[in-house]
Scaffold this motif. Sequence first.
Motif, mmCIF file in Angstrom:
data_model
loop_
_atom_site.group_PDB
_atom_site.id
_atom_site.type_symbol
_atom_site.label_atom_id
_atom_site.label_comp_id
_atom_site.label_asym_id
_atom_site.label_seq_id
_atom_site.Cartn_x
_atom_site.Cartn_y
_atom_site.Cartn_z
ATOM 1 N N LYS A 68 0.831 -1.199 0.000
ATOM 2 C CA LYS A 68 0.000 0.000 0.000
ATOM 3 C C LYS A 68 0.869 1.254 0.000
ATOM 4 O O LYS A 68 1.795 1.377 0.790
ATOM 5 C CB LYS A 68 -0.907 0.009 1.235
ATOM 6 N N GLY A 69 0.572 2.175 -0.906
ATOM 7 C CA GLY A 69 1.323 3.418 -0.991
ATOM 8 C C GLY A 69 2.384 3.436 -2.079
ATOM 9 O O GLY A 69 2.981 4.475 -2.349
ATOM 10 N N GLU A 70 2.645 2.275 -2.708
ATOM 11 C CA GLU A 70 3.617 2.242 -3.804
ATOM 12 C C GLU A 70 3.127 3.073 -4.980
ATOM 13 O O GLU A 70 1.930 3.101 -5.281
ATOM 14 C CB GLU A 70 3.826 0.803 -4.288
ATOM 15 N N ARG A 71 4.064 3.729 -5.646
ATOM 16 C CA ARG A 71 3.743 4.418 -6.888
ATOM 17 C C ARG A 71 5.011 4.555 -7.709
ATOM 18 O O ARG A 71 6.105 4.237 -7.249
ATOM 19 C CB ARG A 71 3.105 5.783 -6.626
ATOM 20 N N VAL A 72 4.849 5.055 -8.920
ATOM 21 C CA VAL A 72 5.977 5.154 -9.847
ATOM 22 C C VAL A 72 6.758 6.440 -9.603
ATOM 23 O O VAL A 72 6.170 7.518 -9.455
ATOM 24 C CB VAL A 72 5.493 5.115 -11.310
ATOM 25 N N HIS A 73 8.077 6.307 -9.571
ATOM 26 C CA HIS A 73 8.960 7.454 -9.429
ATOM 27 C C HIS A 73 9.954 7.462 -10.579
ATOM 28 O O HIS A 73 10.519 6.416 -10.924
ATOM 29 C CB HIS A 73 9.733 7.400 -8.107
ATOM 30 N N ALA A 74 10.175 8.622 -11.175
ATOM 31 C CA ALA A 74 11.238 8.787 -12.160
ATOM 32 C C ALA A 74 12.468 9.325 -11.453
ATOM 33 O O ALA A 74 12.357 9.995 -10.416
ATOM 34 C CB ALA A 74 10.798 9.750 -13.262
ATOM 35 N N ASP A 75 13.653 9.012 -11.997
ATOM 36 C CA ASP A 75 14.921 9.501 -11.428
ATOM 37 C C ASP A 75 15.001 9.180 -9.935
ATOM 38 O O ASP A 75 15.164 10.059 -9.092
ATOM 39 C CB ASP A 75 15.065 11.008 -11.669
ATOM 40 N N PHE A 76 14.878 7.905 -9.627
ATOM 41 C CA PHE A 76 14.827 7.434 -8.243
ATOM 42 C C PHE A 76 16.241 7.104 -7.767
ATOM 43 O O PHE A 76 16.928 6.251 -8.342
ATOM 44 C CB PHE A 76 13.934 6.199 -8.152
ATOM 45 N N ALA A 77 16.684 7.771 -6.721
ATOM 46 C CA ALA A 77 18.044 7.591 -6.195
ATOM 47 C C ALA A 77 18.124 6.309 -5.376
ATOM 48 O O ALA A 77 18.195 6.323 -4.143
ATOM 49 C CB ALA A 77 18.452 8.796 -5.352
ATOM 50 N N HIS A 78 18.143 5.190 -6.056
ATOM 51 C CA HIS A 78 18.136 3.875 -5.409
ATOM 52 C C HIS A 78 19.391 3.696 -4.565
ATOM 53 O O HIS A 78 20.504 3.998 -5.000
ATOM 54 C CB HIS A 78 18.058 2.787 -6.478
#
Length: 238
Positions: A50-60
């Motif tokens: 719950k709460g997951e969404r797509v992120h661009a340019d994600f500093a993994h």
Amino acid sequence: MQMHIARRLSEAVGSWLHMEFCCYRAGLLSESSLKAAVGHVLSSFPILVKGERVHADFAHELLNPNGQLGRKKELDFALVLAGDGLRKRKAQIAVETKWAGSSHCTPSKIFRDFLRLSEIKRGDPETVCIFLLAGSHRDMCKVLRAMPFVAGGKVNTGIGSSGKEKRLRPNRDNKDHVKCFSAPFKSLSFAGFTIPESFVCQSHGLHPLQTAGGTVDFQAIAWEIKSVSSENLNITAW
């Protein structure tokens, strides 16, 4: 039958590119224009947390092993639970993209993306790690016929694009491997990465397929990193 994540991405992005071409917007297509298409597709997947969404340019976190100051190294896209106080790991899906024909789409930089995804896959085995290549049919043919996908010799020891699972095992005695792999090995090792001895990946695509009349102008194809060896490569010889 449920469509594989990599295939769903390649078919959706390839179809979107063809639609843009049919709408006379081919001049607007570039690597940056993929953000909307890839973001739309990733946002359609059922979330596991719950709460997951797509992120661009994600500093993994796994792309920044030394925790250096300044701007962090970023993953192109991640479907992940992110926020204050949460570690930047455990993504459901991680995606790197390249636009065939761009100055960034060189054999060494493509292979570096595969290595970055391998680092994430080894650290977070449950993450689905995808590399997506898209662009004009002419540029796609050129890229797919070269390293890191095709290596010289009687047997293709590159990553391949046949749709079958294939293990990429760097070989210091292969001149194509040395030319393509040396720079990313050294730069990533210097940044604190451990380079795997091998990894297994599988392609899904190409979409849309070229017609007999050559009417397809843009295509996409995606690979999933299936597994990564626990052994590390000795890069001192590279």
